[in-house]
Design a protein around this motif. Structure first.
Motif, PDB file in Angstrom:
ATOM      1  N   ALA A  39       0.659  -1.075   0.082  1.00  0.00           N
ATOM      2  CA  ALA A  39      -0.017   0.040   0.163  1.00  0.00           C
ATOM      3  C   ALA A  39       1.024   1.317  -0.168  1.00  0.00           C
ATOM      4  O   ALA A  39       1.630   1.446   1.024  1.00  0.00           O
ATOM      5  CB  ALA A  39      -1.008   0.126   1.209  1.00  0.00           C
ATOM      6  N   LEU A  40       0.764   2.049  -1.009  1.00  0.00           N
ATOM      7  CA  LEU A  40       1.775   3.088  -0.865  1.00  0.00           C
ATOM      8  C   LEU A  40       0.643   4.434  -1.533  1.00  0.00           C
ATOM      9  O   LEU A  40       0.018   4.586  -2.498  1.00  0.00           O
ATOM     10  CB  LEU A  40       2.568   3.253  -2.401  1.00  0.00           C
ATOM     11  CG  LEU A  40       3.704   2.042  -2.217  1.00  0.00           C
ATOM     12  CD1 LEU A  40       4.459   1.817  -3.531  1.00  0.00           C
ATOM     13  CD2 LEU A  40       4.722   2.289  -1.166  1.00  0.00           C
ATOM     14  N   GLY A  41       0.144   5.050  -0.459  1.00  0.00           N
ATOM     15  CA  GLY A  41      -0.647   6.097  -0.654  1.00  0.00           C
ATOM     16  C   GLY A  41      -1.990   5.559  -1.190  1.00  0.00           C
ATOM     17  O   GLY A  41      -2.580   4.444  -0.417  1.00  0.00           O
ATOM     18  N   PRO A  42      -2.683   6.144  -2.286  1.00  0.00           N
ATOM     19  CA  PRO A  42      -3.878   5.325  -2.527  1.00  0.00           C
ATOM     20  C   PRO A  42      -3.480   4.157  -3.585  1.00  0.00           C
ATOM     21  O   PRO A  42      -4.837   3.691  -3.817  1.00  0.00           O
ATOM     22  CB  PRO A  42      -4.241   6.710  -3.319  1.00  0.00           C
ATOM     23  CG  PRO A  42      -3.024   7.331  -4.166  1.00  0.00           C
ATOM     24  CD  PRO A  42      -2.292   7.428  -2.797  1.00  0.00           C
ATOM     25  N   ALA A 126      -6.398   1.387  -6.907  1.00  0.00           N
ATOM     26  CA  ALA A 126      -6.110   2.925  -6.558  1.00  0.00           C
ATOM     27  C   ALA A 126      -7.470   3.421  -6.214  1.00  0.00           C
ATOM     28  O   ALA A 126      -8.372   3.457  -7.055  1.00  0.00           O
ATOM     29  CB  ALA A 126      -5.357   3.588  -7.596  1.00  0.00           C
ATOM     30  N   TRP A 127      -7.389   4.525  -5.180  1.00  0.00           N
ATOM     31  CA  TRP A 127      -8.404   5.252  -4.852  1.00  0.00           C
ATOM     32  C   TRP A 127      -9.580   4.519  -4.795  1.00  0.00           C
ATOM     33  O   TRP A 127     -10.879   4.957  -5.089  1.00  0.00           O
ATOM     34  CB  TRP A 127      -8.599   6.478  -5.900  1.00  0.00           C
ATOM     35  CG  TRP A 127      -7.388   7.523  -5.862  1.00  0.00           C
ATOM     36  CD1 TRP A 127      -7.048   8.503  -4.934  1.00  0.00           C
ATOM     37  CD2 TRP A 127      -6.449   7.316  -6.955  1.00  0.00           C
ATOM     38  NE1 TRP A 127      -5.912   9.230  -5.225  1.00  0.00           N
ATOM     39  CE2 TRP A 127      -5.654   8.444  -6.436  1.00  0.00           C
ATOM     40  CE3 TRP A 127      -6.037   6.974  -7.861  1.00  0.00           C
ATOM     41  CZ2 TRP A 127      -4.243   8.988  -7.267  1.00  0.00           C
ATOM     42  CZ3 TRP A 127      -5.130   7.337  -8.803  1.00  0.00           C
ATOM     43  CH2 TRP A 127      -4.347   8.111  -8.287  1.00  0.00           C
TER      44      TRP A 127
END
Length: 165
Positions: A39-42, A126-127
């Motif tokens: 998990a890297l940010g979103p 993502a997101w």
């Protein structure tokens, strides 16, 4: 060119089947179901077990053995057509792209005959939006098709090569 394409097809097939064996029988992903990895940010990348009983995105999914056999035979027919094309490939990129598609197609056909569906487990997101869950065979097919399209769009046609601007 045929030899180059076949070598890549065999490599794709070996990586695909080895990865599926590991996911199914070592990690026991069908029982575990989901393993968060990165998990890297979103952005995220997980292992999520999905049995695809259809074709891309689960289209034409059928539960019976006849539907799986029909899809497998269709994929084998397409692979045969691509092998013929590979034998006549004009350049290395085309042979490699076709090899990637053939290796991936055969890998998924093996799943259909062994398990009644294709084992998918790579889950990129993502997101909060998830791309379809895929396997190494699917990735090879997509990359091979992208290479074929790129080659067709970028490589000049024989008529254009000799023309003067």
């Amino acid at each position: 060119m045929l030899r180059i394409g076949l070598l890549l097809a065999l490599a794709v097939l070996a990586v695909d089947q080895a990865t599926k064996w590991y996911m199914l029988f070592v990690l026991d992903l069908p029982r575990v179901g989901h393993i968060p990895l990165v998990a890297l940010g979103p952005f995220g990348f997980d292992l999520t077990m999905v049995w695809n009983r259809g074709v891309t995105f689960g289209l034409l999914a059928g539960e019976g053995p006849w539907s799986q056999t029909l899809l497998a035979l269709l994929a084998l027919g397409i692979a045969g057509f691509l092998l013929r094309w590979m034998a006549r490939a004009e350049n290395r990129l085309t042979a490699l792209a076709l090899g990637a598609v053939v290796g991936g197609a055969v890998g998924n056909v093996i799943d259909r005959f062994r398990f009644g569906g294709v084992a998918d487990f790579f889950d990129a997101h993502a997101w909060g939006w998830h791309w379809y869950v895929f396997n190494p065979a699917d990735a090879a097919i997509v990359l091979g098709v992208m290479a074929l399209i790129g080659d067709a769009l970028i490589r000049p046609s024989p008529a254009v090569k000799g023309s003067v601007p």
